[in-house]
Design a protein around this motif. Structure first.
Motif, PDB file in Angstrom:
ATOM      1  N   ALA A  91       0.832  -1.206   0.000  1.00 53.64           N
ATOM      2  CA  ALA A  91       0.000   0.000   0.000  1.00 53.64           C
ATOM      3  C   ALA A  91       0.868   1.257   0.000  1.00 53.64           C
ATOM      4  CB  ALA A  91      -0.930  -0.007   1.208  1.00 53.64           C
ATOM      5  N   GLU A  92       1.986   1.177   0.683  1.00 51.10           N
ATOM      6  CA  GLU A  92       2.938   2.282   0.749  1.00 51.10           C
ATOM      7  C   GLU A  92       4.315   1.753   0.355  1.00 51.10           C
ATOM      8  OE1 GLU A  92       1.978   5.259   1.333  1.00 51.10           O
ATOM      9  OE2 GLU A  92      -0.053   4.879   2.099  1.00 51.10           O
ATOM     10  N   PRO A  93       5.173   2.598  -0.247  1.00 50.58           N
ATOM     11  CA  PRO A  93       6.522   2.149  -0.596  1.00 50.58           C
ATOM     12  C   PRO A  93       7.253   1.581   0.629  1.00 50.58           C
ATOM     13  CG  PRO A  93       6.066   4.284  -1.591  1.00 50.58           C
ATOM     14  CD  PRO A  93       4.923   3.994  -0.669  1.00 50.58           C
ATOM     15  N   ASP A  94       7.830   0.420   0.450  1.00 47.79           N
ATOM     16  CA  ASP A  94       8.571  -0.261   1.521  1.00 47.79           C
ATOM     17  C   ASP A  94       7.689  -0.629   2.718  1.00 47.79           C
ATOM     18  OD1 ASP A  94      10.968   0.036   0.044  1.00 47.79           O
ATOM     19  OD2 ASP A  94      11.236   2.063   0.855  1.00 47.79           O
ATOM     20  N   GLY A  95       6.388  -0.606   2.522  1.00 53.41           N
ATOM     21  CA  GLY A  95       5.486  -0.975   3.601  1.00 53.41           C
ATOM     22  C   GLY A  95       5.215  -2.472   3.617  1.00 53.41           C
ATOM     23  N   PRO A  96       4.517  -2.944   4.641  1.00 55.73           N
ATOM     24  CA  PRO A  96       4.205  -4.376   4.718  1.00 55.73           C
ATOM     25  C   PRO A  96       3.210  -4.772   3.631  1.00 55.73           C
ATOM     26  CG  PRO A  96       3.001  -3.162   6.400  1.00 55.73           C
ATOM     27  CD  PRO A  96       3.927  -2.179   5.760  1.00 55.73           C
ATOM     28  N   VAL A  97       3.229  -6.035   3.267  1.00 56.16           N
ATOM     29  CA  VAL A  97       2.307  -6.526   2.241  1.00 56.16           C
ATOM     30  C   VAL A  97       1.585  -7.764   2.757  1.00 56.16           C
ATOM     31  CG1 VAL A  97       3.543  -5.624   0.244  1.00 56.16           C
ATOM     32  CG2 VAL A  97       4.178  -7.844   1.167  1.00 56.16           C
ATOM     33  N   LEU A  98       0.366  -7.911   2.321  1.00 55.78           N
ATOM     34  CA  LEU A  98      -0.405  -9.110   2.618  1.00 55.78           C
ATOM     35  C   LEU A  98      -0.072 -10.182   1.588  1.00 55.78           C
ATOM     36  CD1 LEU A  98      -3.785  -7.317   3.364  1.00 55.78           C
ATOM     37  CD2 LEU A  98      -2.314  -8.450   5.040  1.00 55.78           C
ATOM     38  N   PRO A  99      -0.153 -11.457   1.951  1.00 51.12           N
ATOM     39  CA  PRO A  99       0.277 -12.532   1.056  1.00 51.12           C
ATOM     40  C   PRO A  99      -0.708 -12.807  -0.073  1.00 51.12           C
ATOM     41  CG  PRO A  99      -0.622 -13.440   3.081  1.00 51.12           C
ATOM     42  CD  PRO A  99      -0.561 -11.951   3.284  1.00 51.12           C
ATOM     43  N   ALA A 100      -0.238 -13.591  -1.033  1.00 55.72           N
ATOM     44  CA  ALA A 100      -1.052 -13.938  -2.198  1.00 55.72           C
ATOM     45  C   ALA A 100      -2.318 -14.691  -1.806  1.00 55.72           C
ATOM     46  CB  ALA A 100      -0.228 -14.778  -3.172  1.00 55.72           C
ATOM     47  N   ALA A 101      -2.271 -15.415  -0.693  1.00 56.61           N
ATOM     48  CA  ALA A 101      -3.445 -16.186  -0.261  1.00 56.61           C
ATOM     49  C   ALA A 101      -4.649 -15.296  -0.015  1.00 56.61           C
ATOM     50  CB  ALA A 101      -3.109 -16.981   1.008  1.00 56.61           C
ATOM     51  N   LEU A 102      -4.415 -14.045   0.360  1.00 57.90           N
ATOM     52  CA  LEU A 102      -5.540 -13.117   0.572  1.00 57.90           C
ATOM     53  C   LEU A 102      -6.287 -12.868  -0.727  1.00 57.90           C
ATOM     54  CD1 LEU A 102      -6.500 -11.479   3.136  1.00 57.90           C
ATOM     55  CD2 LEU A 102      -4.337 -12.653   3.383  1.00 57.90           C
ATOM     56  N   TRP A 103      -5.539 -12.695  -1.820  1.00 55.62           N
ATOM     57  CA  TRP A 103      -6.181 -12.467  -3.117  1.00 55.62           C
ATOM     58  C   TRP A 103      -6.959 -13.701  -3.557  1.00 55.62           C
ATOM     59  CZ3 TRP A 103      -6.918  -8.197  -5.982  1.00 55.62           C
ATOM     60  CH2 TRP A 103      -7.394  -8.373  -7.294  1.00 55.62           C
ATOM     61  N   VAL A 104      -6.391 -14.873  -3.333  1.00 62.45           N
ATOM     62  CA  VAL A 104      -7.075 -16.111  -3.696  1.00 62.45           C
ATOM     63  C   VAL A 104      -8.381 -16.235  -2.921  1.00 62.45           C
ATOM     64  CG1 VAL A 104      -6.936 -18.633  -3.684  1.00 62.45           C
ATOM     65  CG2 VAL A 104      -4.925 -17.277  -4.307  1.00 62.45           C
ATOM     66  N   ALA A 105      -8.357 -15.915  -1.625  1.00 62.66           N
ATOM     67  CA  ALA A 105      -9.569 -15.994  -0.813  1.00 62.66           C
ATOM     68  C   ALA A 105     -10.608 -14.981  -1.286  1.00 62.66           C
ATOM     69  CB  ALA A 105      -9.239 -15.761   0.658  1.00 62.66           C
ATOM     70  N   LEU A 106     -10.177 -13.787  -1.667  1.00 63.88           N
ATOM     71  CA  LEU A 106     -11.103 -12.786  -2.205  1.00 63.88           C
ATOM     72  C   LEU A 106     -11.707 -13.274  -3.512  1.00 63.88           C
ATOM     73  CD1 LEU A 106      -9.079  -9.490  -1.590  1.00 63.88           C
ATOM     74  CD2 LEU A 106     -11.187 -10.165  -0.426  1.00 63.88           C
ATOM     75  N   ARG A 107     -10.866 -13.843  -4.350  1.00 61.43           N
ATOM     76  CA  ARG A 107     -11.333 -14.360  -5.651  1.00 61.43           C
ATOM     77  C   ARG A 107     -12.386 -15.443  -5.460  1.00 61.43           C
ATOM     78  NH1 ARG A 107      -6.401 -16.085  -8.764  1.00 61.43           N
ATOM     79  NH2 ARG A 107      -6.494 -17.976  -7.491  1.00 61.43           N
ATOM     80  N   GLN A 108     -12.214 -16.273  -4.428  1.00 58.74           N
ATOM     81  CA  GLN A 108     -13.146 -17.360  -4.147  1.00 58.74           C
ATOM     82  C   GLN A 108     -14.309 -16.923  -3.262  1.00 58.74           C
ATOM     83  OE1 GLN A 108     -12.969 -20.288  -5.611  1.00 58.74           O
ATOM     84  NE2 GLN A 108     -11.061 -19.750  -6.656  1.00 58.74           N
ATOM     85  N   ASP A 109     -14.341 -15.642  -2.874  1.00 58.83           N
ATOM     86  CA  ASP A 109     -15.412 -15.117  -2.019  1.00 58.83           C
ATOM     87  C   ASP A 109     -15.422 -15.813  -0.653  1.00 58.83           C
ATOM     88  OD1 ASP A 109     -17.248 -13.070  -1.943  1.00 58.83           O
ATOM     89  OD2 ASP A 109     -18.959 -14.346  -2.406  1.00 58.83           O
ATOM     90  N   ASP A 110     -14.242 -16.206  -0.175  1.00 58.23           N
ATOM     91  CA  ASP A 110     -14.116 -16.874   1.123  1.00 58.23           C
ATOM     92  C   ASP A 110     -13.878 -15.805   2.192  1.00 58.23           C
ATOM     93  OD1 ASP A 110     -13.661 -18.482   3.295  1.00 58.23           O
ATOM     94  OD2 ASP A 110     -12.247 -19.816   2.274  1.00 58.23           O
ATOM     95  N   ILE A 111     -14.962 -15.186   2.637  1.00 57.82           N
ATOM     96  CA  ILE A 111     -14.858 -14.044   3.545  1.00 57.82           C
ATOM     97  C   ILE A 111     -14.250 -14.444   4.882  1.00 57.82           C
ATOM     98  CG2 ILE A 111     -16.124 -12.151   4.623  1.00 57.82           C
ATOM     99  CD1 ILE A 111     -16.105 -12.187   1.526  1.00 57.82           C
ATOM    100  N   ASP A 112     -14.630 -15.608   5.406  1.00 57.71           N
ATOM    101  CA  ASP A 112     -14.104 -16.054   6.699  1.00 57.71           C
ATOM    102  C   ASP A 112     -12.586 -16.218   6.653  1.00 57.71           C
ATOM    103  OD1 ASP A 112     -16.609 -16.062   7.809  1.00 57.71           O
ATOM    104  OD2 ASP A 112     -16.958 -18.197   7.494  1.00 57.71           O
ATOM    105  N   ALA A 113     -12.077 -16.784   5.567  1.00 57.74           N
ATOM    106  CA  ALA A 113     -10.630 -16.968   5.444  1.00 57.74           C
ATOM    107  C   ALA A 113      -9.913 -15.618   5.397  1.00 57.74           C
ATOM    108  CB  ALA A 113     -10.305 -17.788   4.202  1.00 57.74           C
TER     109      ALA A 113
END
Length: 237
Positions: free
Chosen positions: A56-78
């Motif tokens: 989100a910001e330069p050199d800031g922390p990032v969330l892993p790829a698994a978050l995008w996969v869960a969003l893609r699958q509409d897995d809100i709980d995950a």
């Protein structure tokens, strides 16, 4: 007035905590629509890998790829579980005093993690190329607001082009089903029992017809209210 007992206070705090998770889930459900709309426009590299490489910001922390996969699958709980793990904010459930090994009373707090939805909003906004405040605003509308899907499609169209049929993960496979005679208010509409019909989701029909966001919003509302049958010709009276 009777004061609440300790157990009652804990139960009330737990209800408040669940309310926090519920509100976060509503926002995440809209963010999932952003991810699905972006997926529908394809890309040269797996989008989850690109997402994981976009802070989100330069050199800031990032969330892993698994978050995008869960969003893609509409897995809100995950998604919520993962955001709790990556979050730093804690929700105080209760405190109690405990006798330590040195025979001194110490205060022990029971806390639970809160999901860092803002971090997800920031990273997703940077990845899809939409201003963060716009993504925040749309996420507050909720997934059932008729403006939400139309605005997300418009934003994605402007930045990533029109969605393609092949790129959209279908909510359910199109399938042939036996036709049945139907009766309308104008009279009987007969069909050939041996002729199959094609069932499609509203998203698949939208992609097929290349509807505008406004037209898609109308179609989504209609499909939510009733089944829609497209006949070869208008039924006769």
């Amino acid at each position: 007035m009777r004061q609440a007992t300790k157990d009652e206070q804990v139960r009330e705090r737990l209800r408040e905590y669940e309310a926090h998770l519920g509100a976060a889930g509503e926002s995440v459900a809209v963010l999932a629509r952003f991810a699905q709309a972006r997926e529908a426009r394809g890309g040269d590299v797996a989008l989850e890998m690109q997402f994981a490489a976009t802070p989100a910001e330069p050199d800031g922390p990032v969330l892993p790829a698994a978050l995008w996969v869960a969003l893609r699958q509409d897995d809100i709980d995950a998604v919520i579980d993962a955001l709790v793990q990556h979050g730093t904010e804690q929700f105080l459930v209760a405190e109690h005093e405990q006798l330590g090994s040195d025979y001194r009373l110490t205060t022990v707090a029971e806390r639970r993690g809160l999901p860092d939805v803002d971090m997800l909003i920031g990273q997703l906004a940077a990845f899809v190329g939409v201003p963060r405040d716009v993504v925040t605003m749309v996420s507050k509308w909720g997934r059932n607001d008729p403006r939400t899907l139309a605005e997300i499609e418009r934003l994605m169209d402007q930045r990533h082009g029109q969605r393609s049929v092949s790129a959209k993960p279908p909510s359910g496979p199109a399938r042939a089903v036996p036709a049945e005679p139907r009766r309308s208010s104008r009279g009987a509409l007969s069909t050939d029992a041996n002729r199959p019909s094609l069932a499609m989701s509203s998203g698949e029909l939208t992609a097929l017809l290349s509807l505008t966001p406004d037209q898609q919003a109308v179609l989504t509302t209609l499909v939510r209210q009733a089944d829609i049958v497209v006949a070869e010709r208008a039924p006769t009276t």
